[in-house]
Design a protein around this motif. Structure first.
Motif, PDB file in Angstrom:
ATOM      1  N   TYR A  89      -0.493  -2.278   5.026  1.00 12.59           N
ATOM      2  CA  TYR A  89      -1.936  -2.208   4.812  1.00 12.59           C
ATOM      3  C   TYR A  89      -2.564  -0.909   5.323  1.00 12.59           C
ATOM      4  O   TYR A  89      -3.620  -0.494   4.861  1.00 12.59           O
ATOM      5  N   ASP A  90      -1.928  -0.252   6.273  1.00  7.26           N
ATOM      6  CA  ASP A  90      -2.514   0.906   6.931  1.00  7.26           C
ATOM      7  C   ASP A  90      -1.916   2.243   6.484  1.00  7.26           C
ATOM      8  O   ASP A  90      -2.189   3.281   7.077  1.00  7.26           O
ATOM      9  N   PHE A 100     -10.861   6.306   3.217  1.00  3.03           N
ATOM     10  CA  PHE A 100      -9.930   5.182   3.083  1.00  3.03           C
ATOM     11  C   PHE A 100     -10.330   4.027   3.997  1.00  3.03           C
ATOM     12  O   PHE A 100     -10.252   2.858   3.603  1.00  3.03           O
ATOM     13  N   GLN A 101     -10.770   4.342   5.189  1.00  2.00           N
ATOM     14  CA  GLN A 101     -11.180   3.303   6.129  1.00  2.00           C
ATOM     15  C   GLN A 101     -12.315   2.453   5.541  1.00  2.00           C
ATOM     16  O   GLN A 101     -12.264   1.220   5.584  1.00  2.00           O
ATOM     17  N   GLU A 126     -12.598  -3.231  -4.758  1.00  2.00           N
ATOM     18  CA  GLU A 126     -13.118  -4.371  -3.994  1.00  2.00           C
ATOM     19  C   GLU A 126     -13.920  -5.317  -4.891  1.00  2.00           C
ATOM     20  O   GLU A 126     -13.936  -6.535  -4.677  1.00  2.00           O
ATOM     21  N   PHE A 142       0.817  -1.206   0.000  1.00  2.00           N
ATOM     22  CA  PHE A 142       0.000   0.000   0.000  1.00  2.00           C
ATOM     23  C   PHE A 142       0.856   1.264   0.000  1.00  2.00           C
ATOM     24  O   PHE A 142       0.356   2.349  -0.269  1.00  2.00           O
ATOM     25  N   LYS A 146     -13.202   2.160   2.317  1.00  2.00           N
ATOM     26  CA  LYS A 146     -12.755   1.481   1.099  1.00  2.00           C
ATOM     27  C   LYS A 146     -11.937   0.245   1.451  1.00  2.00           C
ATOM     28  O   LYS A 146     -12.168  -0.846   0.917  1.00  2.00           O
ATOM     29  N   ILE A 147     -10.977   0.398   2.348  1.00  2.00           N
ATOM     30  CA  ILE A 147     -10.108  -0.715   2.731  1.00  2.00           C
ATOM     31  C   ILE A 147     -10.924  -1.801   3.440  1.00  2.00           C
ATOM     32  O   ILE A 147     -10.709  -2.990   3.222  1.00  2.00           O
ATOM     33  N   LYS A 148     -11.869  -1.402   4.237  1.00  2.00           N
ATOM     34  CA  LYS A 148     -12.747  -2.359   4.920  1.00  2.00           C
ATOM     35  C   LYS A 148     -13.501  -3.222   3.900  1.00  2.00           C
ATOM     36  O   LYS A 148     -13.598  -4.440   4.059  1.00  2.00           O
ATOM     37  N   GLN A 194      -2.479   4.376   4.012  1.00  2.00           N
ATOM     38  CA  GLN A 194      -3.426   5.452   3.707  1.00  2.00           C
ATOM     39  C   GLN A 194      -4.103   5.976   4.977  1.00  2.00           C
ATOM     40  O   GLN A 194      -4.401   7.160   5.077  1.00  2.00           O
ATOM     41  N   TYR A 216     -11.057  -5.769   2.222  1.00  2.00           N
ATOM     42  CA  TYR A 216     -10.766  -6.921   3.075  1.00  2.00           C
ATOM     43  C   TYR A 216     -11.983  -7.820   3.251  1.00  2.00           C
ATOM     44  O   TYR A 216     -11.836  -9.039   3.368  1.00  2.00           O
TER      45      TYR A 216
END
Length: 189
Positions: free
Chosen positions: A148-149, A165-166, A124, A86, A168-170, A151, A173
């Motif tokens: 992974y964190d 970002f939180q 995703e 990332f 989107k990344i959620k 952003q 995953y």
């Protein structure tokens, strides 16, 4: 006297005859778990651990693991490895982040010739498409995600972008959780 390396590449240890503290027994134990999250401070070898795992899955033990604990114990076949850092994805624009991540997913799908894969608008959905098509072909891959964190930590003081970002990344995953097409998933940060 051998040199000490600060490389994140396991193969560089082999090619340059650097000092390597053999932790392949622990790596084998991690791989048995199938899903691993490693969170350690900076400079604790997370990226090197991921690269060592990638090398095992991509090439097997020959020639890089001669003299290590795992050399005569590794029996896994090789698998395609989707390496994703990332750190290499934008941290200031959600649109650019999505575009870059989609590009990485599509590049990997093309590299391993996934039949029927179609890039989607949202990353995703692209990763889900990749995994579903691989499952249809009864194929498995290894996914290794470093930093992974990035952003999130980059935007800790920008509440709006942090939350974007939180979310989107959620969703990303959520779409890789418990998928047959994933032989091993390793995430560090």
């Amino acid at each position: 006297m051998k040199d000490i390396s600060s490389t994140g590449s396991f193969i560089n240890f082999y090619l340059n005859n650097y000092i390597y503290v053999d932790k392949t027994q622990y790596i084998r134990d991690l791989i048995k778990l199938e899903r691993v999250f490693i969170s350690r401070p900076r400079r604790f070898g997370k990226s090197l651990t991921l690269d060592t795992i990638a090398t095992l899955f991509e090439t097997g033990v020959e020639p890089y693991f001669k003299g290590t604990w795992i050399y005569d114990k590794w029996t896994e076949p090789t698998y395609p490895v989707f390496r994703l850092s990332f750190l290499n994805l934008d941290n200031s624009s959600m649109d650019l982040f999505k575009k870059q991540l989609n590009s990485k997913i599509t590049e990997f799908a093309n590299k391993i010739s996934v039949k029927g894969y179609v890039e989607k608008t949202e990353p995703e959905d692209s990763i889900l498409s990749l995994l579903e098509k691989l499952e249809e072909e009864t194929r498995q891959i290894v996914i290794l995600i470093d930093e992974y964190d990035y952003q999130l930590t980059s935007n800790i003081n920008n509440d709006e972008l942090y939350k974007q970002f939180q979310q989107k990344i959620k969703r990303i995953y959520a779409n890789i959780k418990d998928k047959f097409a994933i032989k091993f998933l390793g995430i560090t940060g």
